[in-house]
Scaffold this motif. Structure first.
Motif: not given
Length: 330
Positions: A121-129, A134-144
């Motif tokens: 999922l992360f590399y799919q995101a990094a291919d688009r944004i 991408a890392v900023t949005f991803e880190v919301l998961g562990p933060l929550v």
């Protein structure tokens, strides 16, 4: 793309999940968890350098992976990365296969599935944004996950700060950002949260890094058919495989080794604070390697998310206030 889950969850917010359970298990066997430096980790400059080196390695490895995606697609590069990392870890660790219960293997399978999904999922995101976003949005998961586990009022403040950062992005720049890429990044964040939980469980059930090596093998097997389907013959090109192997070393093998060494001496809370800087490092890697620039608003939003992560980790690392006995004034 974080330390021991279950010890107050202070490091689970953004710590490198690949080393989480292994360090917890090592400490349970009597290996040192802290060095001779100060309790906040500021005396462990060498360990701090190792963690920052791992962080830089991960994000610049990610930037190299993005540059390879035109050849292989996102799933192709993930397949190369996980397969190479699995081979290296299985050869080095040589994990035993006997003496484990069905529940142990179920934990490894779940860990490997979370690993595979998180990376895919992360590399799919990094291919688009851009990589930093991408890392900023991803880190919301562990933060929550960290905020929910903390169950403290102050955690709401850190969650609000992170949401303010996302609001800044949505208010000025999100119209130019691929919403599918954002969705992939958020999905990767959810898988990162699951990854943290199963990393700790695996570390409690398997010695040393055996659980990680086995889970990496599971993740490689799961993602390989998708990588082959997307990349096709590109996976047989020596130069592509060589660069993909470099991504595996930079994004998995090297940072895992550096962070595992560091966490034997560096307090978990200090480690997690350092890992909170990953969105900024990712933005720098995207700028230097991929020429991806950020607006001032996007930079401010990333800063708010980083501040929220650091605040969540620091507030969880403090002991909870003692409850006053009945009849005693607090």
């Amino acid at each position: 793309m974080g330390a021991a889950w279950g010890e107050g969850a202070e490091a689970a917010a953004v710590a490198q999940p690949e080393v989480a359970g292994e360090v917890r298990a090592a400490r349970g066997r009597g290996l040192p968890g802290r060095g001779r430096g100060r309790g906040d980790g500021t005396g462990n400059l060498g360990q701090v350098g190792l963690v920052l080196g791992g962080c830089v390695s991960v994000q610049f490895g990610g930037a190299l992976a993005v540059s390879l995606m035109p050849r292989t697609g996102p799933l192709g590069i993930v397949a190369i990365r996980l397969v190479v990392a699995a081979v290296v870890l299985l050869v080095v660790c040589r994990p035993g296969l006997r003496g484990y219960r069905r529940a142990d293997w179920g934990t490894v399978l779940a860990f490997g599935l979370a690993m595979s999904a998180m990376n895919g999922l992360f590399y799919q995101a990094a291919d688009r944004i851009p990589l930093g976003l991408a890392v900023t949005f991803e880190v919301l998961g562990p933060l929550v996950l960290s905020v929910v586990a903390a169950r403290r009022l102050v955690s709401v403040l850190w969650a609000a700060l992170a949401l303010l950062g996302i609001f800044l992005l949505s208010g000025t720049g999100m119209s130019d950002i691929d919403p599918v890429g954002v969705a992939f990044a958020l999905g990767a964040g959810a898988m990162w949260a699951a990854y943290i939980v199963f990393s700790a469980r695996t570390g409690r059930r398997f010695p040393q890094a055996d659980g990680l090596a086995l889970a990496m093998g599971v993740g490689a097997v799961l993602i390989l058919p998708f990588g082959i389907a997307q990349a096709g013959d590109a996976l047989l090109v020596p130069s592509t495989v060589g660069l993909g192997a470099a991504v595996a070393v930079l994004s998995s093998v090297l940072p895992y080794t550096l962070e595992l060494i560091a966490l034997r001496r560096l307090p978990a809370s200090a480690f997690a604070v350092l890992m909170s800087l990953e969105p900024a490092v990712a933005a720098l890697a995207g700028f230097l390697v991929l020429s991806q620039s950020l607006s001032w608003t996007e930079a401010a939003a990333i800063t708010l998310v980083i501040a929220a992560s650091v605040g969540a980790v620091r507030s969880q690392s403090r002991p909870a206030p003692r409850e006053a006995p009945a009849g005693e004034r607090p």
